[in-house]
Design an enzyme around this catalytic site. Sequence first.
Site, PDB file in Angstrom:
ATOM      1  N   LEU A  28      64.487  17.530 119.954  1.00 28.63           N
ATOM      2  CA  LEU A  28      64.222  16.444 119.901  1.00 28.63           C
ATOM      3  C   LEU A  28      65.362  15.526 119.986  1.00 28.63           C
ATOM      4  O   LEU A  28      66.108  15.515 119.102  1.00 28.63           O
ATOM      5  CB  LEU A  28      63.213  16.143 118.600  1.00 28.63           C
ATOM      6  CG  LEU A  28      62.251  17.000 118.369  1.00 28.63           C
ATOM      7  CD1 LEU A  28      61.586  16.613 117.058  1.00 28.63           C
ATOM      8  CD2 LEU A  28      61.086  17.005 119.496  1.00 28.63           C
ATOM      9  N   ARG A  35      72.483   3.165 114.331  1.00 25.67           N
ATOM     10  CA  ARG A  35      73.877   3.455 113.470  1.00 25.67           C
ATOM     11  C   ARG A  35      75.123   3.657 114.027  1.00 25.67           C
ATOM     12  O   ARG A  35      76.279   3.153 113.460  1.00 25.67           O
ATOM     13  CB  ARG A  35      73.581   4.181 112.004  1.00 25.67           C
ATOM     14  CG  ARG A  35      72.434   3.564 111.113  1.00 25.67           C
ATOM     15  CD  ARG A  35      72.084   4.383 110.017  1.00 25.67           C
ATOM     16  NE  ARG A  35      71.196   5.353 110.619  1.00 25.67           N
ATOM     17  CZ  ARG A  35      70.756   6.599 109.956  1.00 25.67           C
ATOM     18  NH1 ARG A  35      71.345   6.932 108.551  1.00 25.67           N
ATOM     19  NH2 ARG A  35      70.003   7.331 110.503  1.00 25.67           N
ATOM     20  N   ASP A 124      70.825  16.104 117.140  1.00 27.55           N
ATOM     21  CA  ASP A 124      72.207  15.424 116.539  1.00 27.55           C
ATOM     22  C   ASP A 124      72.836  16.434 115.514  1.00 27.55           C
ATOM     23  O   ASP A 124      73.369  15.755 114.449  1.00 27.55           O
ATOM     24  CB  ASP A 124      71.891  14.071 116.106  1.00 27.55           C
ATOM     25  CG  ASP A 124      70.793  13.938 114.897  1.00 27.55           C
ATOM     26  OD1 ASP A 124      70.396  14.867 114.492  1.00 27.55           O
ATOM     27  OD2 ASP A 124      70.654  12.985 114.382  1.00 27.55           O
ATOM     28  N   GLU A 176      59.233  12.687 102.743  1.00 26.36           N
ATOM     29  CA  GLU A 176      60.156  11.805 103.040  1.00 26.36           C
ATOM     30  C   GLU A 176      60.793  10.923 102.161  1.00 26.36           C
ATOM     31  O   GLU A 176      60.160  10.459 101.125  1.00 26.36           O
ATOM     32  CB  GLU A 176      59.885  11.060 104.373  1.00 26.36           C
ATOM     33  CG  GLU A 176      59.561  11.719 105.651  1.00 26.36           C
ATOM     34  CD  GLU A 176      60.731  12.566 106.190  1.00 26.36           C
ATOM     35  OE1 GLU A 176      61.826  12.134 106.419  1.00 26.36           O
ATOM     36  OE2 GLU A 176      60.403  13.983 106.015  1.00 26.36           O
ATOM     37  N   SER A 426     123.841  14.203 139.758  1.00 24.66           N
ATOM     38  CA  SER A 426     123.042  13.383 139.098  1.00 24.66           C
ATOM     39  C   SER A 426     122.804  11.846 139.642  1.00 24.66           C
ATOM     40  O   SER A 426     123.695  11.448 140.689  1.00 24.66           O
ATOM     41  CB  SER A 426     124.025  13.008 137.611  1.00 24.66           C
ATOM     42  OG  SER A 426     123.989  14.271 137.107  1.00 24.66           O
TER      43      SER A 426
HETATM   44  C1  UD1 Z   1      64.014  13.888 109.908  1.00 28.18           C
HETATM   45  C2  UD1 Z   1      62.720  14.605 109.154  1.00 28.18           C
HETATM   46  C3  UD1 Z   1      63.485  14.735 107.663  1.00 28.18           C
HETATM   47  C4  UD1 Z   1      64.549  15.797 107.927  1.00 28.18           C
HETATM   48  C5  UD1 Z   1      65.801  15.020 108.785  1.00 28.18           C
HETATM   49  C6  UD1 Z   1      66.704  16.131 109.148  1.00 28.18           C
HETATM   50  C7  UD1 Z   1      60.557  13.902 109.777  1.00 28.18           C
HETATM   51  C8  UD1 Z   1      59.530  13.042 109.624  1.00 28.18           C
HETATM   52  N1  UD1 Z   1      61.692  13.726 108.806  1.00 28.18           N
HETATM   53  O1  UD1 Z   1      64.046  12.723 109.377  1.00 28.18           O
HETATM   54  O2  UD1 Z   1      62.503  15.535 106.930  1.00 28.18           O
HETATM   55  O3  UD1 Z   1      65.221  15.752 106.504  1.00 28.18           O
HETATM   56  O4  UD1 Z   1      64.923  14.773 109.995  1.00 28.18           O
HETATM   57  O5  UD1 Z   1      67.837  15.300 109.634  1.00 28.18           O
HETATM   58  O6  UD1 Z   1      60.667  14.456 110.918  1.00 28.18           O
HETATM   59  N2  UD1 Z   1      62.997  11.908 117.499  1.00 28.18           N
HETATM   60  C9  UD1 Z   1      62.573  11.753 118.687  1.00 28.18           C
HETATM   61  N3  UD1 Z   1      61.449  10.910 119.006  1.00 28.18           N
HETATM   62  C10 UD1 Z   1      61.036  10.164 117.702  1.00 28.18           C
HETATM   63  C11 UD1 Z   1      61.724   9.996 116.515  1.00 28.18           C
HETATM   64  C12 UD1 Z   1      62.720  11.059 116.425  1.00 28.18           C
HETATM   65  O7  UD1 Z   1      63.042  12.339 119.602  1.00 28.18           O
HETATM   66  O8  UD1 Z   1      60.064   9.281 117.916  1.00 28.18           O
HETATM   67  C13 UD1 Z   1      64.139  12.719 117.406  1.00 28.18           C
HETATM   68  C14 UD1 Z   1      65.634  12.146 116.963  1.00 28.18           C
HETATM   69  O9  UD1 Z   1      66.279  11.838 118.354  1.00 28.18           O
HETATM   70  C15 UD1 Z   1      66.195  12.983 116.079  1.00 28.18           C
HETATM   71  C16 UD1 Z   1      65.293  13.821 115.359  1.00 28.18           C
HETATM   72  O10 UD1 Z   1      64.058  13.610 116.428  1.00 28.18           O
HETATM   73  O11 UD1 Z   1      66.974  13.934 117.078  1.00 28.18           O
HETATM   74  C17 UD1 Z   1      64.992  13.507 114.033  1.00 28.18           C
HETATM   75  O12 UD1 Z   1      64.600  12.152 113.968  1.00 28.18           O
HETATM   76  P1  UD1 Z   1      64.935  11.237 112.720  1.00 28.18           P
HETATM   77  O13 UD1 Z   1      64.337   9.754 112.854  1.00 28.18           O
HETATM   78  O14 UD1 Z   1      66.617  10.956 112.859  1.00 28.18           O
HETATM   79  O15 UD1 Z   1      64.234  11.806 111.729  1.00 28.18           O
HETATM   80  P2  UD1 Z   1      64.970  11.351 110.108  1.00 28.18           P
HETATM   81  O16 UD1 Z   1      64.431  10.170 109.420  1.00 28.18           O
HETATM   82  O17 UD1 Z   1      66.430  11.949 109.995  1.00 28.18           O
HETATM   83 MG    MG Z   2      68.116  11.573 111.598  1.00 26.04          MG
END
Ligand code: UD1
Ligand code: MG
Length: 492
Positions: A28, A35, A124, A176, A426
């Site tokens: 994902l 940020r 990430d 969360e 040189s």
């Molecule tokens: C998420 C988890 C959290 C965990 C954390 C670990 C959920 C609801 N929460 O939170 O429990 O502790 O990761 O780092 O899943 N992404 C998409 N599409 C979206 C949203 C997110 O592709 O619509 C991808 C982001 O690019 C990222 C990953 O999913 O790579 C996680 O998304 P992020 O929004 O960072 O979730 P967190 O709030 O960090």
């Molecule tokens: Mg995250």
Amino acid sequence: DTWWRSKIRQDRKDRSVVQVQLEVAVVLAAGEGTRMKSQTPKVLHQIAGRTIIEHLLTEVHALSPKELRIVIGSGRELVEPHLKEVSPNSKIVIQEERNGTGHATQIALADLSRKGTVLILAGDTPLLKGATLKEFIESHHANKSVASVLTAELPDPTGYGRIVRDSDGAIEAIVEERDATEDLKLIDEINTGVYLFDIETLKEHVKKLKKNNAQGELYLTDVIKEIKDSGAKAMAILALDFTEILGINDRVQLADAAALMRDRINERHMLNGVTIIDPTTTWIDATVEIESDVTIYPGSWLVGKTKIGKKSVIGPRTTIKDCLVKEAASIVESNVTGAEIGCCANVGPFTFIRAGTKLADYAKVGAYVEIKNSSIGDGTKVPHLSYIGDAEIGSGTNIGAATVVVNYDGVDKHKTKIGNDVRIGSDTMLVAPVEIGDGAYTAAGSVITDDIPAGAMGVARGKQRNILGWVLRKRSGTKSAESARRAGATEN
Ligand code: UD1
Ligand code: MG
């Protein structure tokens, strides 16, 4: 035998009979990475010479999933071409709007007909190791789990989803930060965002997700509770090294991750027989290869497709990018890019070697020398203060201090050819195109514009004349004039 010893032994036995089978992996990576405050999408930022997502994909590729899907969205016009390059066999899925990790998973699975196990990861987390994923997969299978989440205990769990376990220690739910009560926030076991699911079960439950949370998103994490409540087996598996799962959200975390990756890379080289005098100031890209008994002094940076042959000595304060350095070469306080450095060659200190340069074995290039797109023959020396550009120099030749190859006429670049066993005096200017034959000499201070045949001496400078008594006449009263008079000089 204590009970826990036999348990570990049984665990190992269980694992060893399990075949690591991975049908599908889903990464994902559609998030915005706000940020980072960057024009560059988050997953394209680099550490140790690879993008964040490339680090993760390298580990995922090693698990050989039958299918790899990557969900992208934000910054896709940059992310997609990069993925085509680093993961050409993966399937790219576009998430137009970011409705949460559950939504991203729905889209990723929409047209998937495979059965078996799917691994889900976030794009990430560049520090995650293949070995950890492999163990996670093995535990999942050994325990016949339907849904497993990889967890970690963090010194500061703020911001992460918390793992809620029941009195038997089994996972109940993931909550969360934003949805957690003060009590739940005290839990330091967190969701790493790495999961394994039975594909069909996940598809069934991810469809039913609702946005009943503080962010108004579809949370993939909610699936765990739903699967558990349906009576299927769900597990939380603790990763031993929490640093592996650190995600990157801002530049501070980017630097932290880079430092952890640096230590890990340096450790690998040291265990392979490379001496690194100061691992904290030695930065080596993940892609660099180093043979044993190489010594690297502090402040050195080895970049890109560089290979260092055994017994070579690098640094201090040396940058080497995309170079092949052969055995027992020495490169001190220098910057070398796109070059091949021969066996036992000596470079530096303070040498700048640019793309297309090839130093043969035992060549020497010394202080304040710049070389571009040139070949320097066996045992040939360019020891001091020179510029050599677009030149081909034979073996056994010596280039005198402050020699300059004048390769640029203001419009075009031209070639210079210097033979074997030549002695360039040189401060010679070699105005290209020009050819110096084998064994030829040039007189110091010459401006050579015509070819010099083999064995000839090229002299191209004004003949010297001495104007006797000039200082006594034109600079009388100076210290120079007094000294000259004491030495017997006269006005005429
Ligand atoms: C998420 C988890 C959290 C965990 C954390 C670990 C959920 C609801 N929460 O939170 O429990 O502790 O990761 O780092 O899943 N992404 C998409 N599409 C979206 C949203 C997110 O592709 O619509 C991808 C982001 O690019 C990222 C990953 O999913 O790579 C996680 O998304 P992020 O929004 O960072 O979730 P967190 O709030 O960090
Ligand atoms: Mg995250």
